[in-house]
Write an enzyme that holds these catalytic residues in place. Structure first.
Site, short mmCIF file in Angstrom:
data_model
loop_
_atom_site.label_atom_id
_atom_site.label_comp_id
_atom_site.label_asym_id
_atom_site.label_seq_id
_atom_site.Cartn_x
_atom_site.Cartn_y
_atom_site.Cartn_z
CE LYS A 1 -3.57 0.30 2.89
NZ LYS A 1 -4.33 0.60 4.11
CB CYS B 1 0.09 18.10 -7.74
SG CYS B 1 -0.83 18.40 -9.26
CB CYS C 1 0.09 13.59 -7.19
SG CYS C 1 -0.51 12.56 -8.53
CG HIS D 1 -4.56 16.92 -12.18
ND1 HIS D 1 -3.47 17.47 -11.52
CD2 HIS D 1 -5.41 17.93 -12.42
CE1 HIS D 1 -3.68 18.77 -11.36
NE2 HIS D 1 -4.85 19.08 -11.90
#
Length: 135
Positions: free
Chosen positions: A81, A110, A99, A114
């Site tokens: 994970k 980020c 992000c 995206h």
């Protein structure tokens, strides 16, 4: 040799095949065809159906294709994970963007990847923005 064979098929065998087909004079005549007559019609009906589909296919609505079925393609794949912790006290800037699309080259920060991800997939993901209160 090849062209002669194709020419013979088109000029001789195809017309002979079409003449032997049990094509009724009316629409109601199709209901009176026997099973063996229907079986003789199947190759022609299949070819006509294929040609019809190929003709209308460019006009059919396109489905949006999701580029990838996985969200995380390459970030920390060795871990079961992915978890990143940042203490708010450690923030150096007034605003920090993290992000959430997993495409950032500077993950976990980020880099606006995206935008391209949203354009390709129709998604609406954006960054997590942490704001530091300035006292």
């Amino acid at each position: 040799m090849v062209f002669e064979t194709i020419s013979k098929i088109i000029k001789v065998q195809l017309p002979a095949y079409l003449k032997r087909l049990p094509l009724p004079e009316t629409i109601g005549g199709f209901a009176r065809l026997t099973v063996s007559e229907w079986l003789r019609l199947l190759p022609l009906l299949g070819i006509l159906a294929l040609l019809g589909y190929l003709t209308i296919r460019p006009f059919l609505p396109k489905k949006k294709k999701q580029k990838d079925s996985l969200i995380n393609l390459k970030i920390q794949k060795e871990n079961p994970k992915v978890v990143n912790e940042v203490d708010i006290e450690d923030l150096n800037y007034a605003n920090v963007c993290y992000c959430r699309c997993w495409r950032s080259k500077t993950f976990p920060v980020c880099d606006k990847s995206h935008l391209k991800h949203n354009e390709l997939t129709g998604d609406n993901v954006g960054p997590l923005i942490l704001k530091k209160k300035i006292l």
